[in-house]
Scaffold this motif. Structure first.
Motif, PDB file in Angstrom:
ATOM      1  N   PRO A 171       0.881  -1.261   0.082  1.00 56.14           N
ATOM      2  CA  PRO A 171      -0.158  -0.142   0.143  1.00 56.14           C
ATOM      3  C   PRO A 171       0.629   1.210  -0.039  1.00 56.14           C
ATOM      4  N   HIS A 172       2.042   1.102   0.648  1.00 57.48           N
ATOM      5  CA  HIS A 172       2.873   2.538   0.508  1.00 57.48           C
ATOM      6  C   HIS A 172       3.559   2.780  -0.675  1.00 57.48           C
ATOM      7  N   THR A 173       3.617   1.933  -1.573  1.00 58.68           N
ATOM      8  CA  THR A 173       4.216   2.247  -2.899  1.00 58.68           C
ATOM      9  C   THR A 173       3.264   2.416  -4.147  1.00 58.68           C
ATOM     10  N   VAL A 174       1.914   2.399  -3.885  1.00 56.27           N
ATOM     11  CA  VAL A 174       0.855   2.495  -5.023  1.00 56.27           C
ATOM     12  C   VAL A 174       0.913   3.921  -5.544  1.00 56.27           C
ATOM     13  N   ASP A 175       0.942   4.863  -4.586  1.00 55.50           N
ATOM     14  CA  ASP A 175       0.984   6.188  -5.392  1.00 55.50           C
ATOM     15  C   ASP A 175       2.472   6.540  -5.993  1.00 55.50           C
ATOM     16  N   LEU A 176       3.353   5.988  -5.146  1.00 57.16           N
ATOM     17  CA  LEU A 176       4.998   6.292  -6.106  1.00 57.16           C
ATOM     18  C   LEU A 176       4.821   5.557  -7.085  1.00 57.16           C
ATOM     19  N   THR A 177       4.318   4.251  -7.346  1.00 55.88           N
ATOM     20  CA  THR A 177       4.393   3.628  -8.499  1.00 55.88           C
ATOM     21  C   THR A 177       3.683   4.388  -9.699  1.00 55.88           C
ATOM     22  N   ARG A 178       2.479   4.855  -9.246  1.00 52.85           N
ATOM     23  CA  ARG A 178       2.054   5.730 -10.305  1.00 52.85           C
ATOM     24  C   ARG A 178       2.713   6.998 -10.576  1.00 52.85           C
ATOM     25  N   ARG A 179       3.085   7.680  -9.639  1.00 52.98           N
ATOM     26  CA  ARG A 179       3.972   8.804  -9.987  1.00 52.98           C
ATOM     27  C   ARG A 179       5.374   8.517 -10.961  1.00 52.98           C
TER      28      ARG A 179
END
Length: 189
Positions: A171-179
């Motif tokens: 869950p902590h890397t989902v937004d980062l992956t999108r970015r």
């Protein structure tokens, strides 16, 4: 499961590569799912990237083979091993943070740094032409701060010559992956 996200990227000439009719940024849990991952052309003016053109398999080509033909992936940490792996016809070469225990003499992967990964990824990338090179991001190099995470992942492509980065997903890397994908960094998570 491996998840990969990517966006169309500009080539060194500035043109955008085709997405082959597949929605950019889409995720999948089967293999590597990215229409633009692969066929990267490394600029000849950098030390990390070889001046010759790479002829690695594209993701659509790999996807086409799924179920009909094995897709191969091995780990390498140095140029000699990478050259042998590529000569054997391996599709994907992972430069894993496991180099900490297998090559650097650590008891775990925790001490592995971004500099360690960049150095070993560069050696592998310089020794390969046809295999997709994936750099594993070491512990806490991504996820703690977005800006630092983006710079660290970008180094693997820009300085070391990787074709994609691998993140431990959660869950902590989902937004980062999108970015990262928005910025043109192919991600396996």
């Amino acid at each position: 499961n491996v998840v990969c996200m990517t966006q169309p990227k500009s080539t060194p000439s500035g043109s955008v590569r085709s997405t082959d009719g597949v929605t950019a940024g889409r995720t999948a849990t089967v293999g590597i799912n990215s229409p633009t991952l692969g066929r990267a052309r490394r600029p000849s003016n950098t030390n990390a990237w070889p001046s010759h053109h790479r002829d690695m398999p594209t993701v659509p080509e790999i996807r086409e083979r799924a179920g009909a033909e094995p897709i191969t992936m091995l780990t390498a940490y140095d140029s000699t091993t990478a050259a042998i792996v590529e000569a054997a016809g391996v599709d994907v070469v992972l430069v894993g943070d496991s180099l900490g225990t297998t090559t650097l003499g650590y008891d775990s992967t925790l001490p592995v740094t971004v500099d360690d990964m960049a150095r070993h990824t560069g050696a592998v990338a310089r020794a390969t032409e046809e295999s997709l090179v994936v750099a594993d991001m070491p512990f806490l190099s991504v996820g703690a701060e977005d800006g630092k995470s983006i710079r660290n992942a970008g180094r693997m492509l820009k300085e070391a010559g990787a074709d994609a980065v691998k993140l431990e997903s959660g869950p902590h890397t989902v937004d980062l992956t999108r970015r990262l994908v928005e910025l043109g960094v192919p991600v396996l998570a």
